[in-house]
Design an enzyme around this catalytic site. Structure first.
Site, short mmCIF file in Angstrom:
data_model
loop_
_atom_site.label_atom_id
_atom_site.label_comp_id
_atom_site.label_asym_id
_atom_site.label_seq_id
_atom_site.Cartn_x
_atom_site.Cartn_y
_atom_site.Cartn_z
N TYR A 1 -4.45 3.89 7.96
CA TYR A 1 -5.81 3.36 8.15
C TYR A 1 -6.35 3.75 9.52
CZ TYR A 1 -3.52 0.74 4.53
OH TYR A 1 -2.77 0.40 3.44
N LYS B 1 0.35 3.39 -2.98
CA LYS B 1 -0.82 4.27 -3.15
C LYS B 1 -0.43 5.75 -3.13
CE LYS B 1 -3.76 0.70 -1.09
NZ LYS B 1 -4.46 0.26 0.14
N VAL C 1 1.25 -3.65 3.95
CA VAL C 1 1.28 -4.93 4.67
C VAL C 1 2.55 -5.73 4.43
CG1 VAL C 1 -1.17 -5.39 5.09
CG2 VAL C 1 -0.17 -6.03 2.90
N TYR D 1 -4.44 -2.47 -9.95
CA TYR D 1 -4.26 -2.29 -8.50
C TYR D 1 -3.34 -3.36 -7.92
CZ TYR D 1 -5.27 -2.45 -3.53
OH TYR D 1 -5.13 -2.50 -2.16
N SER E 1 0.80 -1.23 0.00
CA SER E 1 0.00 0.00 0.00
C SER E 1 0.83 1.28 0.00
CB SER E 1 -0.95 0.01 1.19
OG SER E 1 -1.96 -0.94 0.97
N1 GLN Z 1 -2.41 -5.72 -1.56
C1 GLN Z 1 -2.96 -5.46 -0.25
C2 GLN Z 1 -4.45 -5.57 -0.33
O1 GLN Z 1 -5.00 -5.06 -1.26
C3 GLN Z 1 -2.54 -4.11 0.19
C4 GLN Z 1 -3.04 -3.77 1.57
C5 GLN Z 1 -2.06 -3.03 2.41
O2 GLN Z 1 -0.86 -2.96 2.14
N2 GLN Z 1 -2.53 -2.54 3.51
O3 GLN Z 1 -5.07 -6.17 0.52
#
Ligand code: GLN
Length: 306
Positions: free
Chosen positions: A240, A64, A258, A188, A61
């Site tokens: 988050y 992003k 993550v 994505y 993420s």
């Molecule tokens: N690829 C992960 C997902 O879409 C990314 C989530 C994350 O890094 N928090 O669930």
């Protein structure tokens, strides 16, 4: 600076509970949790590293931030018709808010928001073209053409992506998507699967610490105003439902993934990348956050004061 981060790396090695690695795909589940890296790229051009700063990891993420920047470049203010800019207070893959808010995600950093941004970037292009543009952009930011997508990770993301597919289809049901849902999801999942090390990531974020200009290359990536706004979104939404806690402990804009990476901006001073794959219950790097908390204390870099 080198002494500070060497000390932090040594301290992190002694922490007994390093968190839990993400287990939803084998490529993340099999990463050794006993790893830690930190890179600090100062706006004056100096770069410092400690730990395994050249080990590649899945940025997930953190990507992003880069796709939002790209979307703002393409669409300008129209981006805010697609996503909001409020913290969600919900987990990264939550679906509940979307119904109340008629399929418009709270912000570009939760999964739904980033999927909407992927749709915006595509603008009728094939996923391959959109991806090529994203990866080229990340290479440009990091000044490193070796950066690539880990195809195995991308395939696993797709295979286990039911929740993300649900988010995407739900948004599409409001008529918000301009591209086929599967194509958007492909974009994505692939940008989440970019592999980088902390050295590359710290360099890639440097424009946000330096009023939009990458001091290594001299390129103006965004305007100072846009850099400021991206930083504010990172502060409010980058972790988050842990964004408040991160602001409380570290006091700097940051974006987690993550895979265990966190990109943090000390405006005017530095871009910092940390990586440690063990996560806390919310899905943010446990040691990464701990290390950044110590760094902010030692440097006095928190945007809220010393
Ligand atoms: N690829 C992960 C997902 O879409 C990314 C989530 C994350 O890094 N928090 O669930």
């Amino acid at each position: 600076m080198q002494t500070i981060i060497d000390d932090i790396a040594a301290q992190m090695a002694l922490v007994p509970n390093k968190g839990t690695v993400a287990s939803y795909i084998p490529q993340l589940a099999s990463v050794n949790p006993d790893q830690f890296a930190i890179s600090i790229a100062l706006t004056n051009g100096e770069v410092y590293h400690a730990g395994c700063a050249h080990t590649l990891f899945s940025i997930q993420s953190v990507s992003k931030v880069f796709t939002l920047t790209l979307a703002l470049g393409k669409l300008g203010e129209r981006v805010w018709q697609r996503v909001g800019r409020e913290p969600s207070g919900d987990p990264f893959n939550s679906i509940v808010q979307l119904e109340h808010e008629h399929g418009k995600p709270r912000n570009p950093f939760i999964n739904a928001g980033a999927i909407a941004i992927a749709d915006a970037i595509m603008q009728g292009h094939q996923p391959k073209e959109a991806l090529a543009e994203i990866i080229q952009f990340v290479r440009f930011l990091a000044n490193d053409d070796s950066i690539a997508i880990d195809e195995k990770v991308a395939r696993s993301e797709l295979e286990t992506g039911d929740r993300n597919a649900s988010l995407a289809h739900f948004m599409a049901s409001f008529g918000h998507f301009k591209n086929p849902v599967d194509a958007v999801l492909g974009t994505y999942f692939h940008h989440c699967s970019i592999a980088m090390n902390t050295q590359q990531l710290a360099t890639a974020g440097l424009f946000l610490a330096n009023n939009g200009i990458n001091p290594h290359t001299g390129y103006a990536v965004v305007s100072p105003n846009r850099a400021k706004r991206i930083n504010s979104l990172m502060l409010m939404c980058g972790h988050y439902d842990g964004s408040g806690e991160f602001a409380f402990r570290v006091g700097l804009p940051g974006k987690s993934g993550v895979g265990g990476g966190i990109l943090v901006i000390a405006p005017g001073k530095a871009s910092i990348a940390v990586w440690s794959p063990g996560l806390d219950a919310i899905g943010n790097s446990k040691l990464g956050t701990h290390a950044l908390e110590i760094l902010a204390q030692k440097t006095g870099w928190s945007i809220f004061g010393e």
